[in-house]
Design a protein around this motif. Structure first.
Motif, short mmCIF file in Angstrom:
data_model
loop_
_atom_site.label_atom_id
_atom_site.label_comp_id
_atom_site.label_asym_id
_atom_site.label_seq_id
_atom_site.Cartn_x
_atom_site.Cartn_y
_atom_site.Cartn_z
N LEU A 137 0.83 -1.20 0.00
CA LEU A 137 0.00 0.00 0.00
C LEU A 137 0.87 1.26 0.00
O LEU A 137 0.65 2.18 -0.79
CB LEU A 137 -0.92 0.01 1.22
N LEU A 138 1.88 1.31 0.87
CA LEU A 138 2.72 2.50 0.97
C LEU A 138 3.51 2.76 -0.31
O LEU A 138 3.83 3.91 -0.63
CB LEU A 138 3.68 2.35 2.15
N CYS A 139 3.80 1.69 -1.05
CA CYS A 139 4.54 1.83 -2.31
C CYS A 139 3.63 1.91 -3.54
O CYS A 139 4.12 1.92 -4.67
CB CYS A 139 5.50 0.64 -2.48
N SER A 140 2.32 1.98 -3.31
CA SER A 140 1.37 1.94 -4.45
C SER A 140 1.22 3.28 -5.14
O SER A 140 0.77 3.34 -6.28
CB SER A 140 -0.01 1.46 -3.97
N ARG A 141 1.58 4.39 -4.47
CA ARG A 141 1.40 5.68 -5.10
C ARG A 141 2.33 5.78 -6.30
O ARG A 141 3.48 5.34 -6.27
CB ARG A 141 1.66 6.81 -4.11
N GLY A 142 1.77 6.28 -7.39
CA GLY A 142 2.49 6.32 -8.65
C GLY A 142 2.30 5.06 -9.47
O GLY A 142 2.62 5.03 -10.65
N ARG A 143 1.77 4.01 -8.84
CA ARG A 143 1.51 2.76 -9.55
C ARG A 143 0.02 2.46 -9.64
O ARG A 143 -0.41 1.60 -10.40
CB ARG A 143 2.22 1.60 -8.86
N VAL A 144 -0.77 3.14 -8.80
CA VAL A 144 -2.23 3.02 -8.83
C VAL A 144 -2.80 4.38 -9.14
O VAL A 144 -2.44 5.38 -8.51
CB VAL A 144 -2.76 2.51 -7.46
N ASP A 145 -3.67 4.43 -10.14
CA ASP A 145 -4.31 5.69 -10.52
C ASP A 145 -5.50 5.93 -9.60
O ASP A 145 -6.53 5.27 -9.71
CB ASP A 145 -4.77 5.62 -11.98
N GLY A 146 -5.36 6.86 -8.66
CA GLY A 146 -6.38 7.06 -7.64
C GLY A 146 -5.99 6.32 -6.39
O GLY A 146 -4.81 6.09 -6.12
N ARG A 147 -6.97 5.92 -5.60
CA ARG A 147 -6.68 5.13 -4.41
C ARG A 147 -7.48 3.85 -4.46
O ARG A 147 -8.50 3.75 -5.14
CB ARG A 147 -7.04 5.91 -3.14
N ILE A 148 -7.02 2.84 -3.71
CA ILE A 148 -7.80 1.61 -3.61
C ILE A 148 -8.95 1.83 -2.63
O ILE A 148 -8.95 2.78 -1.86
CB ILE A 148 -6.93 0.41 -3.19
N GLY A 149 -9.92 0.92 -2.68
CA GLY A 149 -11.13 1.10 -1.90
C GLY A 149 -10.93 1.06 -0.40
O GLY A 149 -11.54 1.85 0.33
N ALA A 150 -10.05 0.18 0.08
CA ALA A 150 -9.84 0.05 1.51
C ALA A 150 -8.68 -0.90 1.77
O ALA A 150 -8.23 -1.63 0.87
CB ALA A 150 -11.11 -0.47 2.20
N PHE A 151 -8.22 -0.90 3.03
CA PHE A 151 -7.17 -1.82 3.48
C PHE A 151 -7.67 -2.55 4.71
O PHE A 151 -8.24 -1.93 5.63
CB PHE A 151 -5.88 -1.08 3.81
N LEU A 152 -7.43 -3.86 4.76
CA LEU A 152 -7.89 -4.70 5.87
C LEU A 152 -6.71 -5.49 6.41
O LEU A 152 -6.11 -6.30 5.71
CB LEU A 152 -8.98 -5.64 5.37
N GLY A 153 -6.35 -5.26 7.69
CA GLY A 153 -5.22 -5.95 8.29
C GLY A 153 -5.61 -6.65 9.58
O GLY A 153 -6.36 -6.11 10.39
N MET A 154 -5.06 -7.86 9.77
CA MET A 154 -5.43 -8.68 10.92
C MET A 154 -4.17 -9.28 11.56
O MET A 154 -3.35 -9.88 10.89
CB MET A 154 -6.36 -9.81 10.47
N CYS A 155 -4.03 -9.07 12.87
CA CYS A 155 -3.00 -9.75 13.67
C CYS A 155 -1.60 -9.56 13.11
O CYS A 155 -0.80 -10.50 13.10
CB CYS A 155 -3.31 -11.24 13.77
#
Length: 274
Positions: A137-155
């Motif tokens: 996610l942190l490295c996605s800027r410049g590789r994704v046009d816009g933003r992704i819908g959400a991030f889900l992290g567990m444990c």
């Protein structure tokens, strides 16, 4: 060496969204999918039943040599200690960098399948899978046009968190005058990723990604305080993090509490996908 094939659970109807979830160490996409879909909400439904229009994508890591167990096992990167991930963390860099690139490729393909609508794709994972997905996610800027819908992290935890904290202190990050400056200028250097031109708008788009992090206070595998550290650092970067903690989950606390945790995931996804 290439990564194993993706495990994909197709939607039960029209393809409206995609959720990409990464497994933990010593697991794989097929096993993670089965365990996840065996978990039920308070409506006695699993996540696939709650979101029939969702395509579920479960990547599998490559086999990597473990410096602790002295054998090859499925892992997104090598890690010497889960009680203190900063110990010998140079071991993490190669695998984390390569896995991040791979997940960004998967993310890009799934966005293309949805007509370029990145906001219809969710990224996340559990344990070491969450750790890897966070860096993707942190490295996605410049590789994704816009933003992704959400991030889900567990444990999970945030790799290189101690170095990130040092950067935040040295650069005075978090002031109104420097929004997103740490993300734009310094984070790629921590992972030793190739540098690409990234606009302020692209950085702000990534930082606007809604996040849900869940962690058991009795997690015997990944210390609960590491989850709190991840939340603290991500918040300082400018991300909006929703945090849920609980006790009594299966696998010595290293799982999603039923049904409360599944209910929280359902409510979160409904808020940002429907």
């Amino acid at each position: 060496m290439s990564f194993p094939p993706l495990h994909i659970v197709e939607p039960n109807g029209a393809h409206m969204h995609t959720i990409i979830l990464l497994h933990g160490r010593s697991s794989n996409g097929v096993e993670f999918a089965k365990d996840l879909f065996d978990s039920k909400s308070s409506e006695t439904k699993n996540l696939a039943a709650h979101f029939p229009g969702c395509r579920w994508v479960f990547p599998t890591s490559r086999d990597l040599w473990s410096s602790v167990f002295k054998e090859e096992l499925t892992a997104w990167f090598d890690v010497y200690s889960l009680s203190d991930p900063s110990e010998q963390q140079e071991l993490q860099l190669d695998g984390l960098r390569e896995s991040t690139r791979y997940i960004l490729d998967v993310l890009g393909r799934e966005i293309n399948l949805l007509g370029g609508k990145s906001e219809k794709v969710v990224l996340g994972g559990i344990s070491q899978g969450m750790a890897t997905a966070l860096w993707a996610l942190l490295c996605s800027r410049g590789r994704v046009d816009g933003r992704i819908g959400a991030f889900l992290g567990m444990c999970g935890w945030l790799p290189l968190a101690d170095k990130m904290e040092d950067l935040q202190l040295s650069e005075g990050h978090g002031t109104a005058e420097t929004p997103g400056s740490l993300v734009s200028k310094s984070l790629p250097g921590l992972l030793r990723c190739e540098e690409i031109e990234v606009s302020v708008a692209e950085t702000k788009a990534m930082l606007s990604t809604p996040m849900l992090l869940l962690h058991g206070t009795d997690d015997a595998w990944v210390d609960f305080e590491l989850g709190r550290q991840a939340r603290r650092n991500l918040t300082k970067l400018g991300l909006k993090v929703e945090w849920k903690e609980y006790t009594g989950a299966e696998n010595e606390g290293h799982w999603i509490k039923e049904p409360e945790g599944i209910d929280a995931i359902v409510a979160f996804l409904e808020a940002y996908l429907l």
